[in-house]
Motif scaffolding. Sequence first.
Motif, PDB file in Angstrom:
ATOM      1  N   ASN A  14      39.923  40.448  57.257  1.00  0.00           N
ATOM      2  CA  ASN A  14      40.029  39.007  56.974  1.00  0.00           C
ATOM      3  C   ASN A  14      41.017  38.335  57.924  1.00  0.00           C
ATOM      4  O   ASN A  14      40.746  37.238  58.417  1.00  0.00           O
ATOM      5  CB  ASN A  14      40.460  38.766  55.526  1.00  0.00           C
ATOM      6  N   ALA A  82      46.036  37.829  53.012  1.00  0.00           N
ATOM      7  CA  ALA A  82      44.690  38.345  53.294  1.00  0.00           C
ATOM      8  C   ALA A  82      44.736  39.863  53.134  1.00  0.00           C
ATOM      9  O   ALA A  82      44.988  40.591  54.091  1.00  0.00           O
ATOM     10  CB  ALA A  82      44.266  37.950  54.706  1.00  0.00           C
ATOM     11  N   GLY A  83      44.553  40.316  51.881  1.00  0.00           N
ATOM     12  CA  GLY A  83      44.686  41.745  51.622  1.00  0.00           C
ATOM     13  C   GLY A  83      46.142  42.159  51.593  1.00  0.00           C
ATOM     14  O   GLY A  83      46.504  43.233  52.071  1.00  0.00           O
ATOM     15  N   ASN A 102      46.136  32.918  48.353  1.00  0.00           N
ATOM     16  CA  ASN A 102      45.690  34.314  48.307  1.00  0.00           C
ATOM     17  C   ASN A 102      44.181  34.367  48.107  1.00  0.00           C
ATOM     18  O   ASN A 102      43.602  33.471  47.487  1.00  0.00           O
ATOM     19  CB  ASN A 102      46.370  35.015  47.121  1.00  0.00           C
ATOM     20  N   HIS A 104      41.382  36.839  46.327  1.00  0.00           N
ATOM     21  CA  HIS A 104      41.224  37.983  45.427  1.00  0.00           C
ATOM     22  C   HIS A 104      39.730  38.337  45.380  1.00  0.00           C
ATOM     23  O   HIS A 104      38.891  37.447  45.236  1.00  0.00           O
ATOM     24  CB  HIS A 104      41.740  37.623  44.027  1.00  0.00           C
ATOM     25  N   MET A 116      45.233  45.685  40.300  1.00  0.00           N
ATOM     26  CA  MET A 116      43.845  45.289  40.583  1.00  0.00           C
ATOM     27  C   MET A 116      43.776  44.731  41.993  1.00  0.00           C
ATOM     28  O   MET A 116      44.007  43.531  42.221  1.00  0.00           O
ATOM     29  CB  MET A 116      43.393  44.209  39.586  1.00  0.00           C
TER      30      MET A 116
HETATM   31  C1  GAR Z   1      39.995  41.888  50.643  1.00  0.00           C
HETATM   32  O1  GAR Z   1      38.792  42.164  49.990  1.00  0.00           O
HETATM   33  C2  GAR Z   1      40.889  41.033  49.760  1.00  0.00           C
HETATM   34  O2  GAR Z   1      40.182  40.169  48.927  1.00  0.00           O
HETATM   35  C3  GAR Z   1      41.618  42.085  48.950  1.00  0.00           C
HETATM   36  O3  GAR Z   1      41.865  43.123  49.855  1.00  0.00           O
HETATM   37  C4  GAR Z   1      40.820  43.169  50.816  1.00  0.00           C
HETATM   38  C5  GAR Z   1      41.443  43.281  52.196  1.00  0.00           C
HETATM   39  O4  GAR Z   1      40.495  43.554  53.179  1.00  0.00           O
HETATM   40  N1  GAR Z   1      42.806  41.546  48.358  1.00  0.00           N
HETATM   41  C6  GAR Z   1      43.294  41.966  47.200  1.00  0.00           C
HETATM   42  O5  GAR Z   1      42.789  42.836  46.545  1.00  0.00           O
HETATM   43  C7  GAR Z   1      44.566  41.235  46.755  1.00  0.00           C
HETATM   44  N2  GAR Z   1      44.782  41.450  45.357  1.00  0.00           N
HETATM   45  P1  GAR Z   1      40.849  43.396  54.709  1.00  0.00           P
HETATM   46  O6  GAR Z   1      42.183  44.119  54.944  1.00  0.00           O
HETATM   47  O7  GAR Z   1      39.737  44.070  55.436  1.00  0.00           O
HETATM   48  O8  GAR Z   1      40.949  41.933  55.013  1.00  0.00           O
END
Ligand code: GAR
Length: 193
Positions: A14, A82-83, A102, A104, A116
């Motif tokens: 992201n 972003a994650g 954020n 989620h 979560m």
């Molecule tokens: C994403 O799906 C984001 O929504 C989630 O982590 C992932 C990160 O992916 N965030 C959470 O779970 C926050 N509670 P990425 O590192 O490939 O962007």
Amino acid sequence: MKRIAILASGSGTNAENISKYFQDRAEVEVSLILTNNPDAGVIQRARRLHIPVILFDKVSFYKTDRILNILQQSQIDLVVLAGFMMLIPGNLVSAFHNRIINIHPALLPKFGGKGMYGSFVHEAVAQAGEPETGITIHFVNEHYDEGRVIFQASCPVNANDTPDDIANRVHALEYLHFPQVIEKVLTELPLPG
Ligand code: GAR
């Protein structure tokens, strides 16, 4: 020019997608990427994109103003999680009131809260037999996943979906919507000063 800082703890797909989106737009810049994880994939992505990366530890995040000072000195308008897997401390929430958002990977208030995150969310969704899931983009307060919702989008969950199938569908929604929602939030921010 509006300036964004991205906080990320993991792979950073992201963060990369958002950064690329704004590289084509002169009025917004991803100025900094910050991570708490020395092994995070986001570090290599940031380097490839020529965006400065800052690595910090838990103590400096929760017990000092180091990150706050960096964000203020860099004149950051909006902080994007972003994650990012850590709770945001009170000093940042107060200084960046309604300026931290954020994403989620579920339809909050379902499947939110401590523990979560990432693949755990998709496993829980699959196990619960939910007919749909999606993404929630929200302002950040001092509690996990509780700030005011800005945007949600949903996608179906099929009976035989694995958590990875769900993750892929949710990621596609994230890539499609998150940059545009950030852009909209930025246009609605008050001007600094
Ligand atoms: C994403 O799906 C984001 O929504 C989630 O982590 C992932 C990160 O992916 N965030 C959470 O779970 C926050 N509670 P990425 O590192 O490939 O962007």
